[in-house]
Design an enzyme around this catalytic site. Structure first.
Site, PDB file in Angstrom:
ATOM      1  N   CYS A  31      -0.477  -7.127  -0.822  1.00  0.00           N
ATOM      2  CA  CYS A  31      -0.076  -6.509  -1.495  1.00  0.00           C
ATOM      3  C   CYS A  31       1.254  -6.051  -1.679  1.00  0.00           C
ATOM      4  O   CYS A  31       1.322  -5.195  -0.798  1.00  0.00           O
ATOM      5  CB  CYS A  31      -0.849  -4.563  -1.939  1.00  0.00           C
ATOM      6  N   CYS A  34       1.773  -2.157  -1.863  1.00  0.00           N
ATOM      7  CA  CYS A  34       1.452  -1.389  -1.016  1.00  0.00           C
ATOM      8  C   CYS A  34       2.192  -2.172   0.527  1.00  0.00           C
ATOM      9  O   CYS A  34       1.732  -1.152   1.325  1.00  0.00           O
ATOM     10  CB  CYS A  34       0.095  -2.196  -0.279  1.00  0.00           C
TER      11      CYS A  34
END
Length: 102
Positions: A31, A34
């Site tokens: 991600c 993230c």
């Protein structure tokens, strides 16, 4: 204090059973947002010794992600005395994340 990697057992022991303030980052290795929030989470872990800061990989801990209704990542949830007190979804600046634990 550094951030801790959490799974089903350590989550219960470190977050739910402790009378403390905790910040938990639900993330995945693939991600992009993230990866952007990860250094912020690390900084908060180092700066706030009285806050438990943990990370949960949603790909490895699907049960916890489902239990807490995490459908988008990153999702950052603050807990106070084992109870969810606030959550944010997506990348946020450090100041906004810090407000969750104040």
């Amino acid at each position: 204090m550094s951030e801790i990697r959490l799974d089903n057992q350590t989550f219960a022991d470190k977050i739910l059973k402790e009378n403390t303030v905790a910040l938990v980052d639900f993330y995945a290795d693939w991600c992009g947002p993230c990866k952007m929030v990860a250094p912020i989470i690390e900084e908060i872990a180092e700066e706030y010794e009285d806050v438990v800061v943990g990370k949960i990989n949603v790909d490895e801990n699907i049960e916890l992600a489902t239990k807490y209704g995490v459908s988008s990542i990153p999702t950052i949830i603050a807990f106070k005395n084992g109870v969810e007190s606030s959550r944010i979804i997506g990348y946020r600046p450090k100041e906004e994340i810090e407000k969750m634990i104040m």
